[in-house]
Design a protein around this motif. Sequence first.
Motif, mmCIF file in Angstrom:
data_model
loop_
_atom_site.group_PDB
_atom_site.id
_atom_site.type_symbol
_atom_site.label_atom_id
_atom_site.label_comp_id
_atom_site.label_asym_id
_atom_site.label_seq_id
_atom_site.Cartn_x
_atom_site.Cartn_y
_atom_site.Cartn_z
ATOM 1 N N GLU A 28 1.139 12.905 7.328
ATOM 2 C CA GLU A 28 1.215 13.313 8.643
ATOM 3 C C GLU A 28 1.268 11.247 9.196
ATOM 4 N N ALA A 29 0.462 10.322 8.106
ATOM 5 C CA ALA A 29 0.854 9.426 8.285
ATOM 6 C C ALA A 29 2.186 8.942 8.271
ATOM 7 N N LEU A 30 2.774 9.627 7.771
ATOM 8 C CA LEU A 30 4.043 9.377 7.013
ATOM 9 C C LEU A 30 5.328 9.842 8.108
ATOM 10 N N ALA A 31 4.953 11.098 8.994
ATOM 11 C CA ALA A 31 5.633 11.462 9.427
ATOM 12 C C ALA A 31 5.601 11.690 11.221
ATOM 13 N N HIS A 32 4.811 10.993 11.250
ATOM 14 C CA HIS A 32 4.506 9.913 12.719
ATOM 15 C C HIS A 32 4.820 8.910 12.366
ATOM 16 N N ALA A 33 4.978 8.544 11.433
ATOM 17 C CA ALA A 33 5.276 6.894 11.800
ATOM 18 C C ALA A 33 6.975 6.798 11.408
ATOM 19 N N ARG A 34 7.580 7.817 10.741
ATOM 20 C CA ARG A 34 9.181 8.440 11.492
ATOM 21 C C ARG A 34 9.304 8.616 12.566
ATOM 22 N N THR A 35 8.815 9.513 13.431
ATOM 23 C CA THR A 35 9.171 9.412 14.434
ATOM 24 C C THR A 35 8.931 8.867 15.344
ATOM 25 N N VAL A 36 8.199 7.666 15.337
ATOM 26 C CA VAL A 36 7.793 6.468 16.385
ATOM 27 C C VAL A 36 8.900 5.530 15.267
ATOM 28 N N MET B 209 6.666 1.432 1.619
ATOM 29 C CA MET B 209 6.008 0.343 2.070
ATOM 30 C C MET B 209 5.081 1.138 2.731
ATOM 31 N N ALA B 210 5.095 1.800 3.352
ATOM 32 C CA ALA B 210 4.434 2.760 4.287
ATOM 33 C C ALA B 210 2.805 4.476 3.253
ATOM 34 N N ALA B 211 3.929 4.146 2.412
ATOM 35 C CA ALA B 211 3.465 5.289 1.582
ATOM 36 C C ALA B 211 2.133 4.127 0.729
ATOM 37 N N GLU B 212 2.252 3.007 0.572
ATOM 38 C CA GLU B 212 1.488 2.357 -0.185
ATOM 39 C C GLU B 212 0.132 1.793 -0.090
ATOM 40 N N VAL B 213 1.453 1.450 1.985
ATOM 41 C CA VAL B 213 -0.364 1.815 2.355
ATOM 42 C C VAL B 213 -1.275 2.902 2.582
ATOM 43 N N VAL B 214 -0.617 4.173 2.146
ATOM 44 C CA VAL B 214 -1.826 5.087 2.636
ATOM 45 C C VAL B 214 -2.594 5.193 1.066
ATOM 46 N N ALA B 215 -2.036 4.488 -0.137
ATOM 47 C CA ALA B 215 -2.353 4.651 -1.330
ATOM 48 C C ALA B 215 -3.706 3.700 -1.508
ATOM 49 N N VAL B 216 -3.496 2.707 -0.589
ATOM 50 C CA VAL B 216 -4.569 1.979 -0.483
ATOM 51 C C VAL B 216 -4.907 2.128 0.544
ATOM 52 N N ALA B 217 -5.389 2.728 1.176
ATOM 53 C CA ALA B 217 -6.290 3.553 1.912
ATOM 54 C C ALA B 217 -7.586 4.159 1.543
ATOM 55 N N HIS B 218 -6.485 4.821 0.138
ATOM 56 C CA HIS B 218 -7.150 6.010 -0.487
ATOM 57 C C HIS B 218 -8.245 5.809 -1.643
ATOM 58 N N ALA B 219 -7.474 3.745 -2.196
ATOM 59 C CA ALA B 219 -8.513 3.286 -2.368
ATOM 60 C C ALA B 219 -9.860 3.064 -2.099
ATOM 61 N N GLU B 220 -9.575 2.928 -1.086
ATOM 62 C CA GLU B 220 -10.608 2.380 0.385
ATOM 63 C C GLU B 220 -11.745 3.280 0.770
ATOM 64 N N ILE C 153 -7.262 2.912 12.701
ATOM 65 C CA ILE C 153 -6.520 1.691 12.136
ATOM 66 C C ILE C 153 -5.743 1.206 10.644
ATOM 67 N N TRP C 154 -5.620 2.379 9.631
ATOM 68 C CA TRP C 154 -4.925 2.706 8.530
ATOM 69 C C TRP C 154 -3.930 3.221 9.212
ATOM 70 N N ASN C 155 -4.256 4.295 9.791
ATOM 71 C CA ASN C 155 -2.583 5.073 10.047
ATOM 72 C C ASN C 155 -1.680 3.967 10.978
ATOM 73 N N LYS C 156 -2.167 2.691 11.835
ATOM 74 C CA LYS C 156 -1.756 1.843 12.555
ATOM 75 C C LYS C 156 -0.986 1.165 11.752
ATOM 76 N N LEU C 157 -1.527 0.789 10.316
ATOM 77 C CA LEU C 157 -0.625 -0.467 9.216
ATOM 78 C C LEU C 157 0.470 0.331 8.772
ATOM 79 N N ALA C 158 -0.217 1.526 8.525
ATOM 80 C CA ALA C 158 1.481 3.101 7.900
ATOM 81 C C ALA C 158 2.606 1.794 8.751
ATOM 82 N N LEU C 159 2.521 2.387 9.717
ATOM 83 C CA LEU C 159 3.247 2.295 10.846
ATOM 84 C C LEU C 159 3.684 1.493 11.285
ATOM 85 N N ALA C 160 2.877 -0.020 11.428
ATOM 86 C CA ALA C 160 3.518 -1.025 11.369
ATOM 87 C C ALA C 160 3.682 -1.493 10.022
#
Length: 314
Positions: free
Chosen positions: A249-257, A230-241, A194-201
């Motif tokens: 991996e999250a950023l690489a996936h987002a870039r590909t999409v 902005m996607a990297a900020e999502v990952v930082a908040v996910a880590h805080a959670e 779900i957080w990976n999709k938030l980064a993508l979104a």
Amino acid sequence: MTGRIGVLGAGGMGSAYAAHLARAGADVVLIGRGSAHIRALQTAPLQVDPPEGEPWRVDVPVAVHAADVAPGSLDVLLLLTKAYDLGEAAATAGHVLAADGVAVPLQNGLGTDALVADVFGEERTLVGTTTVGAALAEPGRITVSASTAAGASRTDLGRMGRGRAPLERGAAVAAALGAAGLSAEAVPQVDTLIWNKLALASMSPVSAVPRVTVATVWNSAEGRDVVQTMAAEVVAVAHAEGVALDRDEALAHARTVWAGTGEHYTSMCTDVRNGRRTELSSMAAAVARLAGTHGVPVPVHTTVLGLLALAGVR
């Protein structure tokens, strides 16, 4: 066995799930809220239009309103309303689920577990995410994305937050969806997905500010910088959670999409262009709220959300 499956939300997405399940012979009912689309399905089959190939039609049992569904008659309830309608819609259907049933919200964003658990209880709630793509074309007809038509979409569900139903119930739901051509799996760590999709979104609000396509953002050096930050900020908040989301991996996936999406408007950008309400509050705005709670700086979120607020987007 999953027993009887209800799909709450008779838009494009809910109709796509109900259509696939009905075509596979599942005991399913599509539950609406009195729309012209749900009323059209009372008297005629649902037409499903793929991007290529022949449209197909299927009779989908419907309930015009949740009140038309007998109490305790559903073993599974998939919730596919807009995120901002989820709490109210779930409340109208609070009576439909069997005592040992399970409710699964499949909306984008955060907070769906709490809204559904408030109605059905934590032990009857799971949380899911999906790449199924569909849209309502007109009453009685939907379009589906190429990946959904090809059986390449994916639905994942599991325990998260207040969604604490047994994962075995999720496995049964996933099996029913898989049998209907909607690949699905019950996973122990759905929060990372779900957080990976938030980064993508992150592309959604970024593209919605200038109201342009994904390609327009991605083909601009400035656009690429903004959306990746902005996607990297999502990952930082996910880590805080406490979510174990791999940043690279999250950023690489987002870039590909993003690079492969092309001249396509995100659903949020489409809503903004058409003057409709968006799901911003459960996505980027929810990330920003959590960032404030944890003291995580998210300057791009703050700027993008501020620009959208200035334009009257909610």
